[in-house]
Design a protein around this motif. Structure first.
Motif, short mmCIF file in Angstrom:
data_model
loop_
_atom_site.label_atom_id
_atom_site.label_comp_id
_atom_site.label_asym_id
_atom_site.label_seq_id
_atom_site.Cartn_x
_atom_site.Cartn_y
_atom_site.Cartn_z
N ARG A 1 -9.17 3.62 -3.59
CA ARG A 1 -8.33 2.62 -2.59
C ARG A 1 -7.57 2.06 -4.01
O ARG A 1 -6.60 1.42 -3.72
N GLN A 2 -8.02 1.61 -4.48
CA GLN A 2 -7.34 1.97 -6.39
C GLN A 2 -6.24 2.42 -6.57
O GLN A 2 -4.83 1.75 -6.82
N CYS B 1 0.64 -0.81 -0.31
CA CYS B 1 0.02 0.10 -0.03
C CYS B 1 0.64 1.37 0.56
O CYS B 1 1.51 0.89 0.60
N PRO C 1 -4.26 -0.97 -4.33
CA PRO C 1 -4.98 -1.64 -5.08
C PRO C 1 -5.25 -3.35 -5.40
O PRO C 1 -5.41 -3.48 -5.73
N ARG C 2 -4.43 -3.34 -4.32
CA ARG C 2 -3.90 -5.20 -4.03
C ARG C 2 -5.21 -5.65 -2.38
O ARG C 2 -5.46 -6.36 -2.23
N ASP D 1 -13.73 2.88 -4.13
CA ASP D 1 -13.11 2.28 -4.59
C ASP D 1 -12.20 2.83 -5.61
O ASP D 1 -11.27 2.98 -5.66
N ARG D 2 -12.23 4.80 -5.51
CA ARG D 2 -11.32 5.28 -6.78
C ARG D 2 -10.24 5.89 -5.62
O ARG D 2 -8.92 5.35 -6.55
N THR E 1 -11.69 -4.35 -1.65
CA THR E 1 -11.95 -3.25 -2.01
C THR E 1 -13.06 -3.19 -0.68
O THR E 1 -13.30 -3.23 0.00
#
Ligand code: SF4
Length: 369
Positions: free
Chosen positions: A195-196, A82, A200-201, A192-193, A204
């Motif tokens: 988090r992506q 992250c 991203p891994r 999710d925007r 969600t």
């Protein structure tokens, strides 16, 4: 609901603000539009006034609670990488660690000798430890009699992915092995925007909520967190709070909400994007807004670990009614260059000095001392 002191919540407010204040003071629930209006237009004092009124309504006895516990990070090896994390070590880096059970036991015994009641157990997403390893770890730890507050939703999702089991089945097995409650870590911003772009891994937003909902349905209490002050918008902070409030409406399983600002030092995210560190006032605003919006949460924690003792004292007038944990050991925030330390005695002194009575509690907020 009276605010006390002969002061009206309407004093000095615009019409729209005054209507929101009236609703909050009457114990009403604010809408998303009203949250955004407060976020945009309310001044610091107005937010404090409303958040403190709610805190006093929910906790009129003037107690401020805390838990005596220790963070144990069983491994720093993590496949997630992250961008906001200064703690993890990549699996291919030989400097990573996994604690032995003997090390776990020593840390637990030290905690118990200091009157500690629980362990906050979290770790990196290790690439190849099977679910049986975590079950064995739990059974071993429970042999000491300590409460295990462990495995945040990204870890549970990771165990499910590695084992091929469902989240429900993983939770059933962890609970059978001794898991007592789940910490709200890994929520960051439940959108999710964000988090992506930052992790991203990692699981969600839907998966994070699904783990908590399943845990609540299986009878576990959990906490909820928010790490703000990086790339998220005000609307995305609201989305986070909305998802928590909706889940709490469905299950009532959250014991507390704990917001804290992103600590950028030593993180990849701070190298890629220019991020202004959240100020003390920025933190207090978000704390108060959370207290106002999350009307179905009983407890809001101050984050002295990231804010230091002085802002933590102020937090008690911005909606917080809990001082969190003594954190006999803390590694994750320390890796981001923040190293506030407080003994239980200092926490009690700070609470008394702020005008409250300190009480030691358990994870479920049962007062014990
Ligand atoms: S925040 Fe957790 S999941 Fe993300 S890199 Fe750090 S240890 Fe791994």
């Amino acid at each position: 609901m009276g605010a006390g002191g002969g002061v009206s919540a309407r004093n000095g407010m615009e019409q729209g603000m005054a209507e929101i204040a009236d609703k909050v003071m009457a114990g009403g629930r604010i809408s998303d539009a009203e949250f955004l209006a407060l976020e945009r237009d309310a001044d610091l004092y107005q937010l404090a006034f409303l958040a403190d009124a709610i805190r006093r309504r929910l906790h009129p006895e003037g107690l401020v609670t805390y838990v005596v516990d220790r963070n144990i990070n069983y491994t720093d090896i993590c496949i997630s990488a992250c961008k906001f994390c200064a703690f993890f070590t990549a699996p291919e880096d030989p400097s990573g660690y996994v604690l032995t059970f003997a090390q776990l036991e020593q840390k637990i015994r030290e905690t118990q000798e200091l009157g500690g009641t629980q362990i906050l157990l979290q770790g990196g997403l290790h690439p190849d430890k099977p679910l049986e390893y975590y079950e064995e770890m739990l059974r071993f730890m429970k042999g000491t009699g300590i409460h295990v507050h462990g495995f945040s939703p990204p870890e549970v999702c990771h165990f499910a992915a590695l084992s091929g089991l469902t989240i429900a089945e993983v939770l059933r097995r962890l609970i059978a092995a001794g898991l007592d409650s789940i910490p709200g870590g890994g929520a960051e911003i439940l959108c999710d925007r964000v988090r992506q772009a930052t992790a991203p891994r990692k699981c969600t937003a839907d998966q994070w909520i699904a783990v908590m909902e399943e845990a609540h349905n299986q009878g576990l209490r959990t906490t909820a967190t928010m790490m703000f002050g990086h790339i998220e918008t005000a609307g995305e902070r609201l989305e986070h709070l909305r998802r928590l409030r909706e889940l709490q409406d469905r299950t009532g399983g959250f014991t507390a909400f704990i917001p804290w600002p992103f600590q950028p030092d030593n993180t990849a995210l701070a190298q890629q994007v220019e991020i202004e560190k959240t100020t003390g006032m920025g933190y207090l605003r978000m704390l108060a807004l959370s207290r106002i919006y999350l009307d179905n949460f009983d407890n809001i924690q101050a984050s002295w670990v990231t804010q230091g003792p002085k802002i933590a004292q102020l937090s008690l007038y911005f909606g917080a009614n809990d001082f969190g944990s003594t954190m006999l050991e803390e590694n994750v925030v320390a890796a981001a260059g923040v190293s506030f330390r407080l003994s239980e005695q200092e926490i009690r002194r700070l609470v008394v000095d702020a005008g409250f009575a300190p009480r030691q509690r358990l994870m479920d907020y049962t007062v014990i001392v």
